[in-house]
Enzyme design. Structure first.
Site, PDB file in Angstrom:
ATOM      1  N   ASP A  48      -1.716   0.060  -3.256  1.00 46.38           N
ATOM      2  CA  ASP A  48      -0.429   0.611  -2.869  1.00 46.38           C
ATOM      3  C   ASP A  48       0.536   0.135  -3.936  1.00 46.38           C
ATOM      4  OD1 ASP A  48       1.663   1.527  -1.155  1.00 46.38           O
ATOM      5  OD2 ASP A  48       2.071  -0.591  -0.825  1.00 46.38           O
ATOM      6  N   LYS A  49       1.366   1.029  -4.409  1.00 43.63           N
ATOM      7  CA  LYS A  49       2.146   0.627  -5.556  1.00 43.63           C
ATOM      8  C   LYS A  49       3.346  -0.229  -5.158  1.00 43.63           C
ATOM      9  CE  LYS A  49       4.328   2.718  -9.552  1.00 43.63           C
ATOM     10  NZ  LYS A  49       5.629   3.049  -8.992  1.00 43.63           N
ATOM     11  N   THR A  50       4.148   0.317  -4.282  1.00 44.97           N
ATOM     12  CA  THR A  50       5.363  -0.388  -3.945  1.00 44.97           C
ATOM     13  C   THR A  50       5.023  -1.658  -3.183  1.00 44.97           C
ATOM     14  OG1 THR A  50       6.278   1.774  -3.648  1.00 44.97           O
ATOM     15  CG2 THR A  50       7.638  -0.084  -2.995  1.00 44.97           C
ATOM     16  N   PHE A  56      18.693  13.501  -0.337  1.00 49.42           N
ATOM     17  CA  PHE A  56      17.551  13.461  -1.248  1.00 49.42           C
ATOM     18  C   PHE A  56      16.336  14.020  -0.531  1.00 49.42           C
ATOM     19  CE2 PHE A  56      13.766  11.526  -2.942  1.00 49.42           C
ATOM     20  CZ  PHE A  56      13.950  11.633  -4.304  1.00 49.42           C
ATOM     21  N   LYS A 109      22.668  12.855  -8.626  1.00 54.32           N
ATOM     22  CA  LYS A 109      21.726  12.072  -9.426  1.00 54.32           C
ATOM     23  C   LYS A 109      20.322  12.467  -9.014  1.00 54.32           C
ATOM     24  CE  LYS A 109      20.963   8.004  -6.637  1.00 54.32           C
ATOM     25  NZ  LYS A 109      21.737   7.051  -5.939  1.00 54.32           N
ATOM     26  N   LYS A 111      -3.812   8.553   2.391  1.00 52.18           N
ATOM     27  CA  LYS A 111      -4.393   7.486   1.591  1.00 52.18           C
ATOM     28  C   LYS A 111      -5.836   7.261   2.014  1.00 52.18           C
ATOM     29  CE  LYS A 111      -0.143   4.904   0.888  1.00 52.18           C
ATOM     30  NZ  LYS A 111       0.478   3.605   0.950  1.00 52.18           N
ATOM     31  N   ASP A 116       0.129  -3.873   1.240  1.00 47.66           N
ATOM     32  CA  ASP A 116       0.862  -4.900   1.972  1.00 47.66           C
ATOM     33  C   ASP A 116       1.579  -4.353   3.191  1.00 47.66           C
ATOM     34  OD1 ASP A 116       2.675  -3.387   0.650  1.00 47.66           O
ATOM     35  OD2 ASP A 116       4.003  -5.048   0.159  1.00 47.66           O
ATOM     36  N   ASP A 124      -0.444   1.076   4.669  1.00 52.61           N
ATOM     37  CA  ASP A 124      -1.703   0.946   3.953  1.00 52.61           C
ATOM     38  C   ASP A 124      -2.856   0.655   4.884  1.00 52.61           C
ATOM     39  OD1 ASP A 124      -0.190   1.140   1.601  1.00 52.61           O
ATOM     40  OD2 ASP A 124       0.274  -0.989   1.752  1.00 52.61           O
TER      41      ASP A 124
END
Lengths: 1093, 369
Positions: A400-402, A547, A570, A785, A806, A810
């Site tokens: 998991d990246k974050t 967003f 942005k 995932k 974490d 996940d």
């Protein structure tokens, strides 16, 4: 249940159409005349397996489903029923022991689960019942109940938000334990329910429970007023926590096992390691050997008996009963007797030893001080010991990246305004302006640009200022991962926490603050910003254009004090560039690209002045779209797109999501080449294949068609292109083009469940993934995932997968992969609880895999092979002896030896070996990652090593038996002319056996600690001592004193000594030769590749 | 309460109590930290960190080659000694089953012929060095069969009178006789005790001179002193009241040796020799030793005649009977196998060390670099 899960897994639930109707507060709508209280499941979460009542039968059933246990049970029953050469105690006792120990272990684990369940189920919540507030246990919540939740409490079930204590009809929620996102999300109440909840009568028509966290379609109908459609922004999920809101009321829509959280948790299925699978395969081979041995012996017996005079020689006549017995029945019982006689070839003790090895071995992980993290004061945690060796087999790592790869703390690094780059070097020395790295020194015009940019940063966000109510709160928030300011930097009075839906927003606001523009917060639709001159500027917030991952940008429309209406926007460069003037793009794009290559998250900032007419038009459009009942999303999108045009680009920002310490090194450990960019995951020169909604929307065709095309194209590039060199094996060497592959969640779901021939897409997708060094999957739901993990897991060659994460998002992935690793990070304990191993930091993975995993694998592989080997050469002489005793099931060894061989004489050395062996020391293993490949693909437990060990066992068994057989061609082995009998024969063979087998292990031991010395020499000494003792006493409880003085007499015979020495040396000779002559040869294996999610 | 209110409220309160808060919190934290430090941190011992001092042996050519040479030489030495010793042992083996019609025992091979005696004559050209051990041998006789071996009552044989009355059922079909009298000693093993008897005469000038046999010390000392016991009843005969002798036996157990009363019952050495089951179907058992009188030094050259009371039937199951005269050495009876095996293994070691030396000299093993 399983089918339902499968259905869900493959997305078939989409077609489910039926919905459920819920009566808020169980009050029937006056309009509807019939009120049938619908039945839904209660709010109990059940993760335990057994109850007190079904524990014994269910557990026994589970245990005897294991092929080995069942086999031992059969042997035991045979021994009880049939007249067999050994007593039932020899196999019954160990079996009982094993079953009991396992039952106790499993019972204890289930008790812990019960406790955890109870903690959740008995949690007291407040429910509104007929206008009264009542405290209830969480498990008693029924669908339709109105539940009160106060700040920092988790929602006891899935709720539709009815009322919030905040005046703006919102509440904040963190879903850290669900999808791992620790930021605060805003949820809205159902409009028009301000009136008293006590009298509210309404129905909720919602779809049947489904696991997708981000999907929720519901119609809320007040009895009087008309229908309202609700979306996920109205739904509060079980497991999420209420933040920054005093209390809310919600109506329960899904409860218990039907909540989205529960549906997202896949059952914790028993994970089995490859080693266990190998053991089972070997077991089958040995079972075949066993059965064929028994068959051969039975056949021989009856062939031999058919010879004249051998059926019933006069000296050994049968009893009347034996004579009367049916021939075929006799054959059958003989067969069973042989099975019992040879059953020691598959010893119970192997299972005991393997279990002990795993159990004790796993302590080394939790004991390892290298895994100790002083920050959280914790070391590694081992939740299951069944998978220790699997750590040495990992081929694919899913992370998991974050929060896992990165620390999930963003930092504003630099920005670029109007083509000039500003870098944030040392913020404390900077009073005014930026350190400009290229471009002219600030001029007046430049200054204006700068301030506009900073204002944009301050205004264009959805950040909330957290009102800190006291110090405790502050501390608590930090623990929750809410990003705030560092205490030293700001004066205590200015303590301010920012809450945002994404950590990079906070980073930007903080970044702006460093340069003098401080966002002070919202004051009833007014945004307050403090500029460099310490003046407070107020802007009225008119609209927020939220967003979303498809637009990849957000905007705000504000009105300044002087009445100018401005739009600040942005977003990702790709979504901003087409909407601004081209010449501006050219100035900035270079910087953006450079920052992106370094691995920063880049955002572009644009703005536009709106005339009042323009605004009026936009305002009307937005309002209309917001109120639309159907296709709200699409309509809003259209308005957004219309508004966000013709902007001018003011700058770009770069935010760094810091990598966890040593993350790059850890990731690099096996694939030395897969350095990353964008968290340095992608190497320079890696060709990126992107498969996202954006790429799919080119050309405006149907997504499915486009998907097909793109997939085929990438497949061609990634899979078919690389081998210009014809050999497939070399196509992965570093000289070739590396591919990185990016896919997002929406596209992935298309891949998985688009059309009937999705299996085709899947296989294409899989092949692409396998041929890329890195795969990046973004914005994925937990189940997605898991789907990816599942797909790779079930692909050809069934590679071993490891998931590391974490957050609770996940968990599915952790459960799905062969090994799940939880990081004891900031995002709660869900991942840790569901993981097989938990480590404090990602960097610890390196030692866990390269060090511990490798060693565990080598240890257990050796243990398994050794066990099969030592029992083969134990039983082979016994088998051969049947040719010399008229195939009469005469045991060669005494019963004590038969029982003790695996329990006492040869068990301790291998156990010590399997706990302490370090054939290569830890440091070398860690520094030389290629060593990890030597054991990849279950290298030590494949058929060729197994064959080698088996042949060794056969060779030694033959040698033991026939060596002594030739010695006994003259059984007068003592200098007094007396002869030895059959027990002396067996004892000599057994002595050779014990010594050979132990010394063989001694030769394999590369790491002799004092324990190894003690245990190896100790068990040999114990064998000698035991034999003396066993044969030195007339044992009062034994009828037969078969071994009385056999051992002592054997030692008095010089010939026996000489033959023992000879046979030991001869048995070990090939091993010694091999050891000396073998050059270090490492088997070729596939490299370990990483897949990042 | 509106946000504004909340904020103001805080603004007034915060500055004052804050320092106190932080210090106390810090204190608590430090305390907690220390506590955790001691409880959570893994023990830093060599064992838990898998850093126990260890000996890491490497079997390199430098150790193995000299080792092999040494072992090989030692083995060759032992092998030579064994071989020579074995060569020096004299063995005289004679089959007396009587299958060949020329054999004197042919007349006795008919099982219906009871109390048949036959003669086996041989001559020695040199002194058969003593002490000479006299064995009888049986072949194709499976004493190692499980049911056969189990067919005895160990409690009975250790003198327990209870088991005289009710022998163990494993003895069946030799548990009780046709009249339900218990058989003592019961079981197939005892019942089938070898009952050929031998007398050896030296023919000196045409007269037969009896070679004295020593029937002591043929069984294991522990067998007739400890493991097997007669019931402590005197005379021994009384213990056997109400029991019958095994059907195959001509005399009851207490009359096995008429010459020596202490060699009767279950401690009779012939009986014990028989009761120690042979491992293989071709076996020999010690019958007598020739240690006395003129023959203490061995059997002198001359003609001998062995008188055999031929009782034991073996032809029905294709067995053979033989007698063996042998002397023994420190390694026991004659056995070429050990000596040859030692020589072969010894030379194998030496040859292999040579091969390794050559390989080593030529290629230099990579691990030694």
């Amino acid at each position: 249940m399983l089918r339902r899960r499968l259905n869900r897994l493959f997305g078939r639930d989409e077609r489910r159409v039926d919905s459920r109707t819920i009566y808020v507060g169980h009050r029937p709508c006056p309009a509807t005349d019939t009120f049938i209280p619908p039945k839904f499941c209660d709010n109990r979460i059940v993760s335990s397996k057994y109850t007190v009542w079904n524990f014994l039968p269910k557990n026994l059933f589970e245990q005897f489903r294991r092929i080995a246990n069942f086999y031992f049970l059969i042997i035991f029953l045979v021994q009880v029923i049939v007249d067999t050469p050994t007593s039932p105690v020899t196999s019954g006792l160990p079996l009982f022991f094993v079953i009991t120990v396992t039952a106790i272990k499993q019972g204890y684990e289930d008790w812990l689960r019960h406790k955890a369940d109870n903690e959740v189920n008995k949690y007291l919540v407040t429910v509104l019942e007929d206008g009264r507030r009542a405290r209830k246990e969480s498990e008693k919540i029924k669908v339709g109940d109105v539940v009160e939740v106060v700040e920092d409490e988790t929602f006891p079930c899935d709720l539709i938000l009815l009322q919030s204590s905040r005046e703006d009809e919102t509440c904040f929620v963190t879903t850290a334990s669900l999808d791992g996102e620790s930021n605060h999300k805003t949820h809205y109440t159902v409009p028009d329910t301000e009136k008293g909840l006590e009298s509210l009568s309404a129905t909720v028509e919602c779809e049947q429970p489904q696991p997708d966290l981000y999907k929720f379609v519901t119609f809320f109908s007040l009895c009087v007023v008309s229908l309202r459609s609700l979306g996920p922004e109205n739904l509060l999920l079980k497991g999420a926590t209420l933040k920054n809101t005093q209390k809310i009321y919600g109506v329960a829509v899904y409860s218990g096992m039907e909540t989205k959280m529960a549906l997202n948790y896949q059952g914790k299925s028993q994970k089995r390691s490859v080693v266990e699978k190998s053991i089972n395969a070997f077991l089958l081979v040995y079972l075949c050997i066993l059965v064929s041995k028994a068959l051969v012996c039975t056949t021989l017996k009856y062939v031999w008996q058919s010879q004249p005079g051998q059926e019933e020689p006069w000296y050994n006549q049968k009893t009347q009963k034996e004579k009367d017995a049916n021939l075929y029945l006799n054959m059958f019982t003989d067969f069973l007797s042989f099975m019992v006689l040879f059953n020691f070839i598959i010893p119970v003790s192997m299972y005991v030893t393997v279990e002990m090895q795993k159990f004790l071995g796993s302590f080394f992980i939790s004991w390892d001080k290298d895994f100790f993290d002083p920050e959280i004061q914790e070391g590694a945690l081992v939740n299951t010991s069944d998978l220790n060796e699997e750590l040495g087999q990992v081929e694919y790592v899913f992370t998991d990246k974050t929060g896992t790869l990165t620390q999930n703390s963003m930092e504003f690094i630099e920005c670029c305004i109007d083509g000039f780059q500003y870098k944030n070097r040392d913020s404390s020395t900077e009073l005014d302006g930026f350190c400009v790295t290229d471009g002219p020194v600030s001029m007046l015009q430049q200054k204006e640009e700068e301030e506009l940019f900073l204002r944009a940063l301050c205004l264009c966000h959805t950040v909330q200022v957290k009102e800190s109510t006291g110090q405790e709160d502050w501390v608590g928030d930090q623990v929750d991962g809410v990003l705030g300011l560092d205490g030293e930097m700001v004066h205590p009075a200015e303590l301010r926490g920012f809450i945002a839906s994404s950590p990079d927003e906070v980073a930007l606001v903080k970044g702006a603050m460093k340069y003098g523009f401080t966002f002070l917060g919202m004051e009833s639709k007014n945004m307050r910003v403090m500029n460099r001159d310490k003046d407070v500027e107020t802007y009225e917030l008119l609209h927020v254009l939220n967003f979303d991952p498809v637009r990849r940008r957000m905007s705000v429309i504000v009105r300044s004090k002087c009445g100018d209406i401005m739009l600040f926007c942005k977003g990702a460069d790709s979504s901003i560039f087409p909407r601004v003037r081209q010449e501006e793009v050219d100035r900035i794009s270079m910087h953006v690209e450079r920052n992106a290559t370094v691995g920063y998250r880049t955002l572009c900032v644009a703005y536009k002045l709106l005339s009042s007419e323009e605004y009026a038009q936009a305002d009307a459009g937005l309002r209309e779209a917001r109120l639309a009942l159907d296709d709200r999303e699409e309509k809003l999108m259209a308005v957004y797109n219309q508004v966000e045009t013709g902007m001018s680009l003011i700058g770009a920002t770069a935010v760094e999501d810091r990598l966890q310490e040593e993350a790059a090194e850890t990731m690099e450990m096996e694939t030395a080449k897969s350095t990353c960019y964008a968290c340095r995951l992608f190497q320079r020169g890696t060709e990126l294949l992107e498969l996202t909604v954006r790429t799919l929307e080119d050309g405006g065709r149907r997504r499915e068609e486009r998907l097909h095309e793109v997939l085929l194209d990438y497949h061609k590039r990634a899979v078919q292109d690389p081998p210009p060199v014809k050999t497939r094996v070399t196509s992965w060497t570093s000289a070739k083009q590396d591919y990185g592959f990016i896919i997002d969640g929406a596209t992935l779901s298309l891949v998985f469940n688009s059309s009937p021939d999705s299996s085709h897409y899947k296989s294409l997708f899989l092949q692409i993934c396998q041929n890329c060094t890195t795969v990046l999957c973004c914005r994925m739901a937990p189940l997605q995932k898991a789907q990816i993990v599942n797909m790779v897991k079930n692909s050809k060659g069934s590679p071993i997968t490891l998931s590391i994460g974490d957050g609770a998002n996940d968990v599915s992935m952790i459960l799905e992969a062969h090994i799940g690793i939880g990081i004891k990070g900031k995002e709660g304990r869900q991942a840790v609880r569901n993981s097989d191993y938990a480590i404090p930091k990602l960097k610890h993975l390196k030692k866990l895999l390269l060090g511990h995993g490798h060693l565990y694998y080598v240890r257990i592989a050796h243990l398994v092979q050794y066990f099969f080997y030592k029992n083969l050469c134990f039983i082979l002489p016994q088998f051969l002896y049947q040719f010399f005793c008229g195939s009469s099931q005469q045991p060669l060894y005494d019963a004590a030896y038969l029982t003790m061989y695996n329990i006492c004489f040869t068990s301790m050395p291998i156990l010590a070996y399997s706990l302490l062996e370090q054939h290569i020391c830890m440091e070398v293993l860690m520094s030389n990652a290629t060593l990890y490949r030597d054991v990849a693909k279950n290298a030590m437990l494949r058929w060729s090593p197994f064959l080698y060990w088996t042949l060794l066992g056969v060779y030694q068994g033959l040698l033991f038996f026939f060596g002594v057989r030739f010695l006994f061609s003259n059984p007068a082995l003592q200098d007094n002319g007396q002869v030895f009998g059959n027990w002396s024969y067996g004892t000599i063979v057994f002595t050779v056996l014990v010594f050979t087998v132990t010394l063989k292990l001694a030769m394999d031991t590369r790491h002799w600690t004092w324990i190894n010395h003690f245990v190896i020499w100790g068990s040999l000494a114990f064998y000698m001592f035991f034999s003396f003792f066993w044969g030195g006493i007339i044992w009062p409880f034994l009828r037969q004193q078969r071994l009385y003085f056999v051992f002592a007499n054997m030692l008095r015979s010089v010939s026996a000594w000489l033959v023992i020495i000879l046979l030991i040396l001869l048995s070990l000779l090939p091993e010694i030769l091999l050891l000396v002559l073998r050059k270090p040869r490492w088997p070729h294996s596939r490299q370990v590749r990483y897949t990042h999610i | 309460m509106s946000q504004q209110d909340q904020k103001d409220h805080q603004g007034q309160q915060q500055p004052e109590p804050l320092p106190v808060h932080t210090t106390t919190i810090q204190k608590v934290r430090i305390m907690m930290k220390e506590e955790l430090e001691t409880t959570n941190r893994p023990d830093n011992t060599a064992f838990t960190q898998q850093r126990l001092p260890a000996w890491q042996p490497m079997l390199s050519a430098g150790i193995v080659i000299p080792g092999f040479v040494l072992i090989g030489l030692a083995f060759i030495g032992i092998g030579v000694a064994l071989f020579i010793t074995s060569q020096n042992i004299t063995v005289l083996e004679k089959d007396y089953t009587g299958v060949e019609t020329t054999s004197d025992c042919y007349k006795c091979s008919n099982p219906s012929d009871k109390n048949c005696t036959c003669k086996l004559e041989f001559s020695l050209s040199t002194l058969f060095e003593g002490p000479v051990f006299f064995y009888y041998g049986l072949s194709n006789y499976f004493q190692s069969q499980r049911s056969y071996g189990a067919s005895k009552d160990e409690y009975q044989l250790s003198g327990d009178l209870d088991y005289f009355k009710t022998p163990i059922s494993a003895c069946s079909p030799y548990q009780y006789d046709a009249n339900q009298n218990p058989i003592v000693p019961c079981g197939s093993l005892a019942n089938s005790m070898f009952n050929d008897t031998f007398k050896l005469y030296q023919i000196v000038n045409g007269t037969k001179k009896l070679v004295p046999f020593d029937g002591k010390g043929i069984a294991w000392w522990t067998d007739y002193n400890i493991k097997y016991r007669n019931p402590s009843v005197t005379p021994l005969k009384n213990a056997f009241n109400g029991t019958v002798k095994p059907s195959f036996w001509s005399k009851p157990a207490y009359e096995l040796d008429t010459s020596d009363p202490s060699n009767n019952g279950f401690v009779n050495q012939d009986f014990l020799v028989w009761m120690r089951r042979a491992a293989l179907p071709d076996f020999r058992k010690l019958y007598r030793r020739i240690t006395e009188g003129d023959y203490a030094r061995g059997l002198p050259a001359g003609n001998y005649s062995l008188e055999i009371a031929y009782n034991y039937p073996v032809l029905s199951f294709g067995g053979r009977k033989k007698v063996v005269f042998s002397n023994v050495s420190w390694m026991g009876g004659k056995n070429q196998f050990l000596g040859i095996a030692y020589l072969v293994v010894g030379s194998l070691c030496v040859v292999m060390s040579m091969v390794m030396l050559i390989v080593y000299a030529k290629f230099k093993f990579p691990e030694d670099d």
